[in-house]
Every structure is written in C-alpha cells, then in structure tokens.
Design a protein around this motif. Structure first.
Motif, PDB file in Angstrom:
ATOM      1  N   ILE A  93       0.845  -1.205   0.000  1.00  0.00           N
ATOM      2  CA  ILE A  93       0.000   0.000   0.000  1.00  0.00           C
ATOM      3  C   ILE A  93       0.879   1.253   0.000  1.00  0.00           C
ATOM      4  O   ILE A  93       0.615   2.220  -0.726  1.00  0.00           O
ATOM      5  CB  ILE A  93      -0.947  -0.026   1.225  1.00  0.00           C
ATOM      6  N   TYR A 118      -6.768  -3.431  -3.329  1.00  0.00           N
ATOM      7  CA  TYR A 118      -5.553  -3.392  -4.149  1.00  0.00           C
ATOM      8  C   TYR A 118      -5.364  -4.671  -4.956  1.00  0.00           C
ATOM      9  O   TYR A 118      -4.338  -4.844  -5.605  1.00  0.00           O
ATOM     10  CB  TYR A 118      -4.323  -3.158  -3.259  1.00  0.00           C
ATOM     11  N   TYR A 122       2.470   1.634  -3.402  1.00  0.00           N
ATOM     12  CA  TYR A 122       1.447   1.966  -4.402  1.00  0.00           C
ATOM     13  C   TYR A 122       1.091   3.447  -4.356  1.00  0.00           C
ATOM     14  O   TYR A 122       0.874   4.078  -5.384  1.00  0.00           O
ATOM     15  CB  TYR A 122       0.194   1.108  -4.177  1.00  0.00           C
ATOM     16  N   HIS A 123       1.063   4.013  -3.161  1.00  0.00           N
ATOM     17  CA  HIS A 123       0.719   5.428  -3.036  1.00  0.00           C
ATOM     18  C   HIS A 123       1.939   6.324  -3.118  1.00  0.00           C
ATOM     19  O   HIS A 123       1.910   7.467  -2.653  1.00  0.00           O
ATOM     20  CB  HIS A 123      -0.059   5.659  -1.743  1.00  0.00           C
TER      21      HIS A 123
END
Lengths: 364, 303
Positions: free
Chosen positions: B51, B110, B54-55
């Motif tokens: 996460i 996700y 991904y960000h």
C-alpha cells in the motif's frame, strides 16, 4: 529485583472455579466484539448495523439459524477431534488438509460411478472420507513418531499439498466434461446426498452424526481410561512413560482421531450442502476449528457451544457483507482476535493479578 | 545450461523472503520463544508495504512500515505468550490468523494491482563472469540481507549479546539467577523476529513479485519456520537452506520452460513436499538436534 515496585504479578489460583472457566470465553467474546466494532467504526462502517447483522441476525430468523446449524456440523466434528489431540499435547493444525482429503475420498465414489443408486452410497462416502482424512493425518503421525519431526509443521505443509491435489483433480481428471471448464466435478446423484433432517432447510443428518460423536468424545475424554492415559501423556510425558503409557501410541491415536473427524466433516460437506467436489469446499473450517477447540476449553461440552458461536460468526459475516458492506476478511480478523482475547481471559482463569510490592524478589 | 544460469541468477532474490523470516525466527527461538505467527506477520507486512509503495511512499518507507507492523503484531504475541504465559502454540496461531485477516482486509481494494520493483545493482567485474555472473546482479535488499545474515552470524559467534540470548533460551532459570531480565530479553528477541518477518513480507510483495494478491505469502512463513529446524538453529545453515528453497522455487519454472511436462500443481507443492522430506531426515538425526536444539524452546518462564 529492585525495579519491581507495584508491577502486578501473576499468582496461580489453587483451583479455578467452574464459573470463572465458563466466564472466560464469554468475556473474550465481549472483548473481541468491542475491539472489532471499533475497527469497523474506523473503517467507516456502521458498527450498529454490523453488530446486528453479525451477531444478532444469525439467531433471530429461523432461515439464518438453520444455516448456522448447517455450519456447526463440520466445525463441531473437526474441533472435537482436534481437542483430543491438543489435550495430549499433539498439535495437529492440518485439519484443513484432512478435511480436503476426506472430501476427495468421498467424491471418488460418485465421480467414478455417477449412475450407481441405492441408500448405501452416502454412508459409504462418509466412511471413505473419514478413512481418507485419517490416512492423511497418518502421514503426520508417522513423521512425528518414526522420524521425530515436528507435527505442527508437517501437518500444515500437508494441508498446502492437499489443496494442490484438489486443484489437480478439479482441473484435470475429475473435471466435469459438461461443466463449461469450471474447476468442479459433476453434480452428485441423489443417493450420494446425506438425507435432510429439517424439511425446508439444508440441515442434514450429518449434524446428528456430529452430535453423536461429540457425545462419544465426552465419554472417551472424561470417562474412559484410554482418554485419561492420553491426557496424562500430554501433561506429564515422563510419568506416563514410567506408568507404561506409550507416547508413540498416544500420538498415533490423537492424529488418527483428528484426521478421521476432519475427513468425515469434509465428506459430509460434499455429500451435503455442496453436492459436488469444488475448490471452495472449505472456507477455512480446518483453521477455524482450532479456535473452536480452544474456545471450548478443549472440553467436549464446551466445544458444542463454541462451534455454534463460530458458525454464527461465519453466517453473520456473510450477512454483514450484504447488509453493511463489510469485507469478508473481517471474519478472519474477528476469529484471530477472538482466540487472542480468549488466551488473555484464560490467563485470569489460571492466575490472579496481585498488586503488591514483591517482598522477596527471587522467590519463584 | 540456460536453466542453470536462470536459477543461479534468481536464486538469491527468491531466497530472500525465506531468509529474512527464518533469521528473525531464529533469534526468537534462540531466546526460547516459538512464534508460529510468522506467516501472518509476513502477510501483514506485505500488505502494508504494498500500500505504501502503491501510493508513492517509496521502498524505504514501505520496509519501515512493514517492519513496524511486524514489531507491533509480535509485541501483541509477546504480551499474551510471555506476559500472560499463555500457550505459545495457540498464541502464535492466533497472531497468524489475525495477521492474515488484517492483510486481506487492508489489501482488499488493491487486488491484482502492481507496483514497480527495485533496480538491480551489479558487482563490477564479477557480474561479467560466464554462468555465475547472474549471482552478482541483485537488488539492494538482497545485498542488505546478505550483510544482515553475516551480522547475525557474527552476533551469535562473537558477542556477549549472542551468548546472553542463548543462555536465556537454554536455561532461563540460570540466566535469571545471575541477573538477566529473561522476559525482557525474550520480548526484544520476539520483536526483532517480527520486524524481520515484516521485511520478508515487504520484499515478497514489493520487490520479488511486485503485485498484490490475497494469500500471496503462500506458506513461505511456514517454510521459514521449518528452515530454522533444517538449519539446526545455525545461521550459516539457515542461509544455505533458504538458497535451496529459492533454487527449488525457480527450478520448477525452469523445468516448465524447458518443456518438461509436469502438472503445475506438482510444481506448486514441490517446496512443501521438500520441506516435509527434509524435516523428516533432519529430525530423525537425534544427535544433531540434541546438540544444537534450544533446550527450553516453547516453555513458559515465570521469574
């Protein structure tokens, strides 16, 4: 130690009372519920709606409760078998694989003889499943007794292998030729299904078998000499050895009983609500049953209650998915936190907290 | 020959999740604590790291986040198993189930997304060698893991810290009576193990196969637990064991690419089957286990 001022100490209770033993799982359930509702609140879900869907609805409507009973069967069966082993300190955590093997062994009959008829079919399937589960657990027993390998790791690895065996069969030799390439077997014939118990629901006679075996587990563990020997072997292996109780036999017995029960549960699943062999025959029953066994205090009667509770959590999780948009993974979080809360609560059954200056630091 | 090159080049990267998790578990077990939650801690670390990357948080923050999550979850285990002296097997399983649940919960939105992995760094000169050259082209985490392995080996071989850890695992009563805080040392060892499992998960999800799928750890945490036994609680042997499993997971792919007709399910089960077989071989050698095993592994200690 000079550092220990008013740090609480754990003092062992002389004898935990029965009421506090029963209280522990209830307190654990309340604590886990509160923690999880808080989590749902953080996730932006309506905790009241989730609570209603998850923990009340399964018991309110009859349709929902019949589904709870349906899921109670496999959980009860597996957990009763596991608890016998856990009491003897044989940690079989591979019930998931034994369940899958049971389902595969049971499915062989209707897959190979789809035209066979007669009321002998479903009992034969259940027996085949139980034997399959016991054989799969027998590998772990052999590894543990003969090779002294850790049964926790071996039984878990065998579960991962069982999943792959299932995938192989469903994608290859046992795939339904008219099944639009879905990884599933043919639908089983009528005689391969366990007869229904309550008309209008999916609850079938396998629940009666599970209840009967729970009673048998009670007699075995609480009343029989064999059960007593097993438990002594777990509590004091040396003493048991001197008394002539063989450790190897205890391990074999524990694992075979656990595998038999899990295999039977797997067979009852394909010969019951599912009616064919498919990938999703188990939604983690083998792992959830570990929690059920502990939550029931490893006691055959306690497990009766904890299996209903765990079944309700499964059904409640499905309800909450629909009505409160709660991800299904939340059920696993709830299961894990429930076992943790129980272990904490259990500490207060065995010990009490004493807030006192430790006078003699070295005393143990 | 191409298959050999392929396996050699990829072996270390494939071994890294096993290696990191097994080394973390080794430290905990040396101190006498059996933490069965490795699989779940890895899963949680994997989700959090994915996460973060991904960000756009980058890999450093991802590993830090995963390590921190691993520490927190392991401290929860330590509270229950060491503080309240609950059954270590049950507590470890509970942590494992909780970690896997949280991982699935966090990772839900996700599913099957991908991120960019890490660049490979080559050792000048060595990487140009024929056949074995691929061994010397690895990403930075692999290089750091190798350094970490050496460091852990050195700590156990040469330092007082290593000795104290072992004393606490071998004979907690004696360690306590000469003044070592047994529980505190065990908690620290468990926290370290959790951090390493978190790193292992982070590597699996953001570097080795930089995509998210629920259940992507796929038993690697359990194999890491078995690796500690294979390595008979010795750092160097655990390293070789991890390399073996890295090679096995690639050999299957190489065999398939080479036209060997094997059911993919057999290849997928290969690491599990090998674990079962090696576990049997090593465990049946009782002398070996007696010599190197940890005497009080899994036993609660009450000061």
């Amino acid at each position: 130690m000079s550092a220990a001022l008013i740090w609480p100490r754990l003092v062992k209770r002389e004898r935990p009372s029965l009421s506090i033993k029963i209280l522990a799982p209830l307190v654990a359930l309340m604590a886990a519920t509160l923690i999880n509702l808080l989590l749902y609140l953080i996730m932006g879900k309506n905790p009241v709606a989730v609570f209603h869907a998850m923990l009340l609805e399964p018991f309110i409507s009859f349709a929902s409760f019949s589904e709870v009973l349906l899921k109670t069967g496999p959980l009860l069966l597996i957990a009763e078998g596991l608890a016998i082993g856990y009491r003897a300190k044989v940690f079989n955590i591979g019930a998931e694989g034994q369940f899958i093997m049971g389902a595969i062994f049971a499915s062989a009959l209707p897959v190979w003889y789809p035209m066979a008829t007669g009321q002998w079919i479903w009992p034969t399937m259940l027996l085949a499943g139980a034997i399959g589960g016991a054989m799969w657990a027998g590998i772990t027993a052999f590894w543990r007794v003969r090779l002294r390998a850790n049964e926790i790791l071996v039984s878990l690895m065998l579960s991962l292998v069982a999943t792959q065996v299932l995938n192989y069969l469903l994608l290859g030799p046992w795939k339904d030729p008219n099944g639009f390439n879905f990884p599933q077997s043919v639908m089983f014939q009528y005689d391969a299904m366990v007869p229904l118990l309550i008309p209008g629901t999916r609850v079938n006679a396998s629940l009666l078998i599970a209840l009967a075996l729970a009673l048998a587990a009670y007699v075995f563990m609480q009343k029989s000499f064999m059960g007593y020997k097993l438990e002594v072997g777990g509590l004091a292996p040396r003493a048991a050895g001197y008394a002539g109780f063989s450790e190897g036999r205890a391990i074999w017995l524990s694992l075979l009983i656990g595998g038999f029960a899990a295999g039977l549960a797997g067979a009852a699943e394909v010969a019951g609500p599912i009616g064919q062999l498919q990938r999703s025959i188990s939604t983690g029953y083998g792992y959830a049953a570990i929690i059920v066994a502990y939550l029931g205090g490893l006691h055959p009667i306690g497990i009766l209650f904890s299996s209903v509770l765990m079944a309700a959590i499964y059904i409640g999780g499905d309800n909450a998915l629909v009505s409160a948009d709660l991800p299904i993974a939340a059920v696993r979080v709830f299961q894990g936190s429930l076992l943790l809360s129980y272990l904490v609560a259990l500490a207060f059954v065995r010990y009490r907290l004493v807030f006192a200056r430790s006078a003699s630091g070295g005393a143990s | 020959m191409i298959a050999v090159e392929f396996v050699l080049a990829g072996m270390l990267a494939a071994a890294t999740p096993f290696l990191l998790a097994a080394l973390g578990e080794l430290v905990g077990e040396r101190a006498g604590v059996l933490n069965l939650g490795v699989e779940g801690v890895m899963a949680l670390g994997a989700a959090i790291a994915f996460i973060i990357v991904y960000h756009g948080g980058g890999h450093v923050a991802a590993f830090a986040g995963a390590g921190l999550a691993g520490v927190l979850l392991s401290l929860l285990f330590a509270f229950v198993a060491l503080g309240l002296q609950a059954n270590q097997v049950a507590a470890g399983l509970a942590i494992g189930i909780l970690g896997q649940g949280l991982s699935a919960l966090f990772g839900k939105t996700y599913e099957s997304l991908t991120v960019k992995g890490l660049a490979k760094l080559a050792v000048p000169g060595l990487s140009d060698l024929p056949v074995v050259g691929g061994l010397f082209v690895q990403d930075s985490v692999v290089w750091l893991s190798l350094a970490g392995t050496l460091a852990i080996w050195a700590v156990f071989a040469f330092t007082k810290t290593g000795l104290v850890l072992r004393a606490v695992g071998e004979n907690p009563k004696a360690a306590h009576s000469i003044g070592y805080p047994v529980i505190a040392i065990r908690v620290a060892a468990v926290a370290f193990g959790g951090m390493m499992s978190g790193f292992a998960g982070a590597y699996a999800a953001t570097v080795y196969t930089p995509l998210w799928a629920d259940g992507m750890i796929a038993g690697r945490g359990w194999i890491a637990l078995a690796l500690v036994v294979f390595g008979t609680w010795l750092t160097a042997r655990i390293f070789w064991g991890a390399c073996l499993f890295g090679a096995v997971s690639l050999a299957g792919l190489a065999a398939q690419a080479g036209g060997v007709e094997l059911p993919s399910q057999l290849l997928a089960s290969l690491p599990y089957l090998i674990t079962i077989i090696v576990l049997g071989i090593i465990s049946s050698n009782r002398r070996l286990l007696k010599l190197n095993g940890v005497a009080s592994l899994g036993d609660p200690f009450k000061p």
